[in-house]
Design a protein around this motif. Structure first.
Motif, PDB file in Angstrom:
ATOM      1  N   GLY A 285      28.209  47.876  35.689  1.00 46.06           N
ATOM      2  CA  GLY A 285      28.949  46.737  35.165  1.00 46.06           C
ATOM      3  C   GLY A 285      30.137  47.108  34.316  1.00 46.06           C
ATOM      4  N   GLY A 286      30.379  48.389  34.088  1.00 43.43           N
ATOM      5  CA  GLY A 286      31.517  48.801  33.291  1.00 43.43           C
ATOM      6  C   GLY A 286      31.221  48.803  31.800  1.00 43.43           C
ATOM      7  N   TYR A 287      32.289  49.043  31.021  1.00 39.75           N
ATOM      8  CA  TYR A 287      32.127  49.168  29.574  1.00 39.75           C
ATOM      9  C   TYR A 287      31.638  47.881  28.913  1.00 39.75           C
ATOM     10  N   ASP A 288      32.071  46.735  29.434  1.00 43.34           N
ATOM     11  CA  ASP A 288      31.633  45.479  28.826  1.00 43.34           C
ATOM     12  C   ASP A 288      30.126  45.346  28.892  1.00 43.34           C
ATOM     13  N   SER A 289      29.564  45.706  30.022  1.00 45.66           N
ATOM     14  CA  SER A 289      28.115  45.613  30.185  1.00 45.66           C
ATOM     15  C   SER A 289      27.402  46.634  29.315  1.00 45.66           C
ATOM     16  N   ILE A 290      27.965  47.840  29.223  1.00 46.63           N
ATOM     17  CA  ILE A 290      27.332  48.908  28.438  1.00 46.63           C
ATOM     18  C   ILE A 290      27.324  48.562  26.957  1.00 46.63           C
ATOM     19  N   PHE A 291      28.487  48.162  26.445  1.00 50.65           N
ATOM     20  CA  PHE A 291      28.586  47.943  25.002  1.00 50.65           C
ATOM     21  C   PHE A 291      27.966  46.614  24.561  1.00 50.65           C
ATOM     22  N   SER A 292      27.567  45.796  25.514  1.00 52.22           N
ATOM     23  CA  SER A 292      26.781  44.617  25.141  1.00 52.22           C
ATOM     24  C   SER A 292      25.329  44.982  24.842  1.00 52.22           C
ATOM     25  N   LEU A 293      24.937  46.209  25.232  1.00 48.73           N
ATOM     26  CA  LEU A 293      23.558  46.651  25.027  1.00 48.73           C
ATOM     27  C   LEU A 293      23.412  47.734  23.967  1.00 48.73           C
ATOM     28  N   CYS A 294      24.448  48.518  23.738  1.00 51.16           N
ATOM     29  CA  CYS A 294      24.348  49.638  22.795  1.00 51.16           C
ATOM     30  C   CYS A 294      25.565  49.665  21.883  1.00 51.16           C
ATOM     31  N   ASP A 295      25.513  50.556  20.866  1.00 49.73           N
ATOM     32  CA  ASP A 295      26.624  50.679  19.924  1.00 49.73           C
ATOM     33  C   ASP A 295      27.698  51.641  20.414  1.00 49.73           C
ATOM     34  N   ASP A 296      27.300  52.659  21.179  1.00 53.83           N
ATOM     35  CA  ASP A 296      28.275  53.634  21.691  1.00 53.83           C
ATOM     36  C   ASP A 296      27.679  54.307  22.923  1.00 53.83           C
ATOM     37  N   TYR A 297      28.563  54.940  23.722  1.00 50.66           N
ATOM     38  CA  TYR A 297      28.104  55.566  24.965  1.00 50.66           C
ATOM     39  C   TYR A 297      28.954  56.796  25.248  1.00 50.66           C
ATOM     40  N   ASP A 298      28.284  57.883  25.645  1.00 55.04           N
ATOM     41  CA  ASP A 298      28.967  59.133  26.023  1.00 55.04           C
ATOM     42  C   ASP A 298      28.785  59.323  27.526  1.00 55.04           C
ATOM     43  N   PRO A 299      29.854  59.089  28.348  1.00 51.81           N
ATOM     44  CA  PRO A 299      29.694  59.193  29.803  1.00 51.81           C
ATOM     45  C   PRO A 299      29.330  60.601  30.263  1.00 51.81           C
ATOM     46  N   GLY A 300      29.869  61.625  29.557  1.00 50.31           N
ATOM     47  CA  GLY A 300      29.594  62.987  29.980  1.00 50.31           C
ATOM     48  C   GLY A 300      28.123  63.353  29.857  1.00 50.31           C
ATOM     49  N   LYS A 301      27.526  62.985  28.765  1.00 56.14           N
ATOM     50  CA  LYS A 301      26.096  63.281  28.550  1.00 56.14           C
ATOM     51  C   LYS A 301      25.190  62.173  29.051  1.00 56.14           C
ATOM     52  N   ARG A 302      25.812  61.057  29.482  1.00 57.77           N
ATOM     53  CA  ARG A 302      25.056  59.860  29.853  1.00 57.77           C
ATOM     54  C   ARG A 302      24.077  59.514  28.725  1.00 57.77           C
ATOM     55  N   GLU A 303      24.639  59.398  27.532  1.00 60.22           N
ATOM     56  CA  GLU A 303      23.828  59.193  26.328  1.00 60.22           C
ATOM     57  C   GLU A 303      24.250  57.892  25.640  1.00 60.22           C
ATOM     58  N   PHE A 304      23.251  57.048  25.368  1.00 62.76           N
ATOM     59  CA  PHE A 304      23.476  55.769  24.707  1.00 62.76           C
ATOM     60  C   PHE A 304      23.124  55.918  23.226  1.00 62.76           C
ATOM     61  N   TYR A 305      24.005  55.392  22.374  1.00 57.68           N
ATOM     62  CA  TYR A 305      23.820  55.508  20.925  1.00 57.68           C
ATOM     63  C   TYR A 305      23.469  54.141  20.326  1.00 57.68           C
ATOM     64  N   PHE A 306      22.469  54.169  19.437  1.00 61.19           N
ATOM     65  CA  PHE A 306      22.043  52.957  18.740  1.00 61.19           C
ATOM     66  C   PHE A 306      21.903  53.261  17.254  1.00 61.19           C
ATOM     67  N   ASP A 307      22.479  52.399  16.439  1.00 60.89           N
ATOM     68  CA  ASP A 307      22.352  52.546  14.994  1.00 60.89           C
ATOM     69  C   ASP A 307      21.165  51.701  14.527  1.00 60.89           C
ATOM     70  N   ARG A 308      19.968  52.153  14.867  1.00 63.19           N
ATOM     71  CA  ARG A 308      18.733  51.439  14.533  1.00 63.19           C
ATOM     72  C   ARG A 308      17.761  52.392  13.827  1.00 63.19           C
ATOM     73  N   ASP A 309      16.617  51.856  13.453  1.00 63.09           N
ATOM     74  CA  ASP A 309      15.609  52.641  12.739  1.00 63.09           C
ATOM     75  C   ASP A 309      14.866  53.545  13.720  1.00 63.09           C
ATOM     76  N   PRO A 310      14.992  54.868  13.600  1.00 63.79           N
ATOM     77  CA  PRO A 310      14.322  55.766  14.557  1.00 63.79           C
ATOM     78  C   PRO A 310      12.803  55.750  14.428  1.00 63.79           C
ATOM     79  N   ASP A 311      12.273  55.543  13.209  1.00 63.69           N
ATOM     80  CA  ASP A 311      10.815  55.525  13.043  1.00 63.69           C
ATOM     81  C   ASP A 311      10.194  54.351  13.785  1.00 63.69           C
ATOM     82  N   ALA A 312      10.824  53.188  13.675  1.00 67.13           N
ATOM     83  CA  ALA A 312      10.308  52.026  14.402  1.00 67.13           C
ATOM     84  C   ALA A 312      10.461  52.221  15.906  1.00 67.13           C
TER      85      ALA A 312
END
Length: 489
Positions: free
Chosen positions: A58-85
């Protein structure tokens, strides 16, 4: 940004989607990396992690509606949330249920589950109990704040009588509202003590007087003091009843029933003294009056109105019915067994004091409760051995349920202090927010919270969770995104 054909996006097949079951994604939550596979995530397709599998096309609009940041090279999604939870929440993909770690705020954990779109039904029952308890605490804080705001608020549309009622109610029921109200509360407390002391002192023979018929009666001075105290209690009760916003609830309240029981005997005795002699014999009137005067002991329970400690003790005992029931059951079994054994063993002694098993119940009660009056005691060796065993069993039976009862008292007392502090904290935040011109929104939001706590969902989404696991923000209608730094530790 370039959408279709961008080299930074993973390769997709002709259908515009990669084989989701074989797809591997990396999720970075608060600096903690986790690797997931599509076949695991697609077990629950409505969750946020499952949506990540199919969002790349869906492109960047679809990606950033679900996460805070995205690295296409590593295919890694970033979330600024509580890691313990998050570590607890991902258990649903492997075990089908979720358990909260100790130390995580239940409300914050619920918000995390809502963010990751995981249904609350996957939360284990033991953890749901903690969540329900925290919800009740927040509702209690909201209720206390609402009561304080109602006292502070003035409705210009109210009639003069309504305003007067509200002032009288606040004056008599809320000592913390003003200095004169505190003075009235102290005076009421002193009248209760004086009345109780007069009731006790009036039974001393040296302070009593003899009437014309030769009967002893209380000293006239003590009667005058008693009359003054009853007058105070009567005026106080009538004013509170008149100013009460809900008179039926007021009349049926336990403490108000105690107030009536403390006042009523005086007037009934007065009526019987002046009118009862014409309808019945004088001796019967005096007996009835004496019986009613004994009911004056009910006024000592009025102290509970002015003592948070007594209120806490009452609540702890109410919450400890199960433990108290176990205590009574242990004692009942022990009393029956040891009284029967004591009666049987003492029958061989010619001067036995155990005449029957029901009479032996009294001996078993005072022995197992370690009172030991000594009016009934065993005289045979076997009887003394039975008494020793009953004494030890009584100590154990009484000691076992005491610890849970004490825990209930301490927990409720500490909880009330925390709730009181939390309510004050909310008011301070409201005052600070009011200085910035946002007080109107906080009032309407608090009313919504009170309404939703009775009619709405499990927990109002309007409440903003603060840095503490107890305090709640009810200050603004603005939507804030909570970060992992704001999670309760």
């Amino acid at each position: 940004y370039k959408m279709a054909g961008d080299s930074r996006f993973p390769d997709v097949d002709a259908d515009g989607s990669e084989k989701s079951e074989e797809m591997e994604i990396v999720v970075n939550v608060g600096g903690v990396r986790q690797v997931f596979y599509g076949d695991n995530l697609n077990q629950y397709p409505e969750t946020r992690l499952a949506e990540l599998v199919n969002c790349l096309s869906g492109g960047y609009d679809s990606i950033f509606s679900l996460c805070d940041d995205y690295d296409p090279g590593k295919r890694e999604f970033y979330f600024d949330r509580d890691p313990d939870a998050f570590k607890c929440i991902i258990d649903v993909y492997y075990f089908g249920e979720i358990h909260m770690k100790k130390g995580i705020c239940p409300i914050c954990f619920k918000n995390e589950m809502e963010f990751w779109k995981v249904d609350l039904q996957f939360l284990d029952d033991c953890c749901k109990a903690h969540l329900s308890e925290k919800k009740e605490e927040l509702e209690e804080i909201a209720r206390r704040v609402q009561l304080i705001l109602d006292d502070l608020g003035v409705d210009a549309s109210e009639s003069h009588w309504k305003k007067c009622q509200k002032c009288i109610w606040k004056f008599l029921e809320k000592p913390e509202s003003s200095y004169p109200a505190r003075v009235i509360a102290v005076l009421s407390f002193l009248f209760i003590l004086i009345s109780s002391v007069v009731m006790c002192v009036g039974t001393i023979p040296d302070l009593q007087v003899v009437d014309a018929e030769g009967n002893r009666m209380e000293h006239p001075t003590l009667d005058s003091i008693e009359t003054a105290c009853i007058g105070w209690f009567t005026v106080e009760y009538v004013l509170r009843l008149i100013s009460s916003p809900n008179k039926l609830h007021f009349a049926l309240s336990f403490m108000n029933i105690v107030d009536v029981l403390a006042i009523l005997p005086f007037y009934v005795s007065l009526t019987l003294t002046h009118l009862g002699a014409k309808l019945m014999e004088l001796s019967n009137v005096q007996q009835a009056v004496q019986a009613l005067r004994i009911m004056r002991i009910a006024r000592i329970f009025k102290l509970a109105r002015h003592s948070s400690g007594l209120q806490t003790l009452t609540y702890a005992l109410k919450r400890s019915f199960k433990e108290l029931g176990l205590l009574l059951m242990y004692l009942a079994v022990g009393i029956f067994v040891f009284s029967a054994l004591g009666y049987t063993m003492e029958q061989s002694h010619p001067e036995t004091l155990f005449k029957s098993i029901p009479q032996s119940f009294w001996w078993a009660i005072i022995t197992m409760t370690t009172v030991g009056y000594g009016d009934i005691y065993p005289k045979t060796t076997l009887g003394k051995l039975n008494a020793a065993i009953s004494f030890l069993c009584g100590v154990i039976a009484i000691a076992l349920p005491i610890h849970p009862i004490i825990n209930n008292f301490v927990r409720y007392y500490n909880k009330q202090r925390v709730l009181e502090t939390a309510a004050k904290h909310e008011l301070e935040l409201m005052e600070l927010n009011s200085a910035e011109g946002k007080a109107a929104g906080s009032r309407s939001e608090l009313e919504d919270l009170s309404r939703e706590s009775k009619e709405g969902p499990f927990y109002s989404s309007r409440i903003k969770v603060s840095h503490s696991d107890t305090f709640i923000h009810l200050l603004s209608e603005e939507k804030h995104h909570r970060t992992r730094l704001q999670s309760c530790k």
